[in-house]
Design a protein around this motif. Structure first.
Motif, short mmCIF file in Angstrom:
data_model
loop_
_atom_site.label_atom_id
_atom_site.label_comp_id
_atom_site.label_asym_id
_atom_site.label_seq_id
_atom_site.Cartn_x
_atom_site.Cartn_y
_atom_site.Cartn_z
N MET A 1 0.83 -1.19 0.00
CA MET A 1 0.00 0.00 0.00
C MET A 1 0.87 1.26 0.00
SD MET A 1 -3.26 -0.97 2.48
CE MET A 1 -3.04 0.48 3.36
N PHE A 2 1.98 1.18 0.74
CA PHE A 2 2.85 2.36 0.82
C PHE A 2 3.43 2.72 -0.54
CE2 PHE A 2 6.96 4.40 1.55
CZ PHE A 2 6.54 5.50 2.28
N SER A 3 3.72 1.74 -1.35
CA SER A 3 4.26 2.00 -2.68
C SER A 3 3.26 2.79 -3.53
CB SER A 3 4.60 0.68 -3.37
OG SER A 3 5.04 0.92 -4.68
N GLU A 4 2.01 2.43 -3.47
CA GLU A 4 0.98 3.18 -4.21
C GLU A 4 0.82 4.60 -3.65
OE1 GLU A 4 -0.91 2.70 -6.94
OE2 GLU A 4 0.25 0.89 -7.32
N TYR A 5 0.88 4.71 -2.33
CA TYR A 5 0.81 6.05 -1.73
C TYR A 5 1.98 6.90 -2.21
CZ TYR A 5 1.60 9.78 1.58
OH TYR A 5 1.85 11.01 2.13
N TRP A 6 3.18 6.32 -2.22
CA TRP A 6 4.36 7.08 -2.61
C TRP A 6 4.30 7.47 -4.09
CZ3 TRP A 6 7.36 9.43 0.67
CH2 TRP A 6 8.52 10.03 0.21
N THR A 7 3.77 6.59 -4.92
CA THR A 7 3.61 6.91 -6.34
C THR A 7 2.65 8.08 -6.52
OG1 THR A 7 4.01 4.61 -6.92
CG2 THR A 7 2.95 5.97 -8.60
N THR A 8 1.58 8.09 -5.75
CA THR A 8 0.62 9.19 -5.81
C THR A 8 1.26 10.48 -5.30
OG1 THR A 8 -1.20 7.65 -5.51
CG2 THR A 8 -1.66 9.96 -5.06
N ARG A 10 4.47 11.24 -5.38
CA ARG A 10 5.41 11.70 -6.40
C ARG A 10 4.68 12.38 -7.55
NH1 ARG A 10 8.32 6.77 -8.13
NH2 ARG A 10 8.03 7.75 -10.13
N ALA A 11 3.55 11.85 -7.94
CA ALA A 11 2.77 12.47 -9.02
C ALA A 11 2.25 13.83 -8.59
CB ALA A 11 1.61 11.56 -9.43
N SER A 12 1.90 13.98 -7.31
CA SER A 12 1.40 15.27 -6.84
C SER A 12 2.51 16.32 -6.80
CB SER A 12 0.77 15.14 -5.45
OG SER A 12 1.77 14.98 -4.46
N LEU A 13 3.76 15.90 -6.65
CA LEU A 13 4.87 16.86 -6.68
C LEU A 13 4.99 17.50 -8.06
CD1 LEU A 13 7.71 15.00 -4.75
CD2 LEU A 13 6.34 16.93 -3.95
N LYS A 42 12.39 16.08 -5.46
CA LYS A 42 11.74 15.16 -6.40
C LYS A 42 12.67 14.00 -6.77
CE LYS A 42 8.80 18.63 -8.55
NZ LYS A 42 8.55 19.40 -9.78
N SER A 43 13.95 14.30 -6.93
CA SER A 43 14.91 13.24 -7.26
C SER A 43 15.05 12.25 -6.11
CB SER A 43 16.28 13.85 -7.59
OG SER A 43 16.19 14.66 -8.73
N MET A 44 15.10 12.76 -4.88
CA MET A 44 15.20 11.88 -3.73
C MET A 44 13.93 11.03 -3.59
SD MET A 44 17.20 14.40 -1.05
CE MET A 44 16.33 13.75 0.32
N ALA A 45 12.77 11.64 -3.82
CA ALA A 45 11.51 10.90 -3.75
C ALA A 45 11.46 9.83 -4.83
CB ALA A 45 10.33 11.86 -3.88
N HIS A 46 11.98 10.14 -6.01
CA HIS A 46 12.02 9.18 -7.11
C HIS A 46 12.92 7.99 -6.75
CE1 HIS A 46 11.60 8.04 -11.31
NE2 HIS A 46 12.90 7.80 -11.34
N GLY A 49 11.22 5.86 -4.12
CA GLY A 49 10.15 5.06 -4.71
C GLY A 49 10.67 3.82 -5.42
N TYR A 50 11.75 3.99 -6.17
CA TYR A 50 12.32 2.83 -6.85
C TYR A 50 12.98 1.87 -5.89
CZ TYR A 50 11.12 3.92 -11.59
OH TYR A 50 10.40 4.12 -12.73
N ALA A 51 13.56 2.37 -4.81
CA ALA A 51 14.13 1.47 -3.79
C ALA A 51 13.04 0.62 -3.16
CB ALA A 51 14.87 2.28 -2.73
N ILE A 52 11.90 1.23 -2.85
CA ILE A 52 10.77 0.49 -2.28
C ILE A 52 10.28 -0.57 -3.28
CG2 ILE A 52 8.36 0.69 -1.54
CD1 ILE A 52 10.36 1.61 0.55
#
Length: 97
Positions: A1-8, A10-13, A42-46, A49-52
């Motif tokens: 679930m956290f992965s989907e939250y993080w993707t959302t 990142r998209a909001s950024l 944004k780069s750190m969040a990206h 997200g890929y690490a997760i």
């Protein structure tokens, strides 16, 4: 679930723009400062997200049926809970997590 939250998240950024800035703060120096600060975040969040996603893939690759089902249910529930706003704003969705 956290992965989907993080993707959302990142998209909001990427949805935020500089319309919030007062006209006096729109000098090139201030805009560059804001760009680099936001771009670094944004780069750190990206990367996070890929690490997760990579860790989830490693868990899935243990070939444990219970963990695989838990991951799939988590992705489905996370998409149900968090992706509603992401899909409304941008109907084209990333296939890859």
């Amino acid at each position: 679930m956290f992965s989907e939250y993080w993707t959302t998240y990142r998209a909001s950024l990427n949805q935020k723009d500089d319309e919030e800035l007062p006209l006096l703060d729109r000098s090139p120096k201030n805009l560059m400062k804001r760009f680099f600060a936001s771009h670094i975040w944004k780069s750190m969040a990206h990367m996070f997200g890929y690490a997760i996603s990579y860790l989830i893939m490693l868990i899935f690759m243990t070939y444990n049926g219970g963990l695989a089902i838990a991951i799939l249910l988590g992705f489905g529930l996370g998409h149900f809970l968090f992706a509603r706003d992401r899909i409304k704003k941008s109907p084209v969705e990333e296939i890859c997590h």
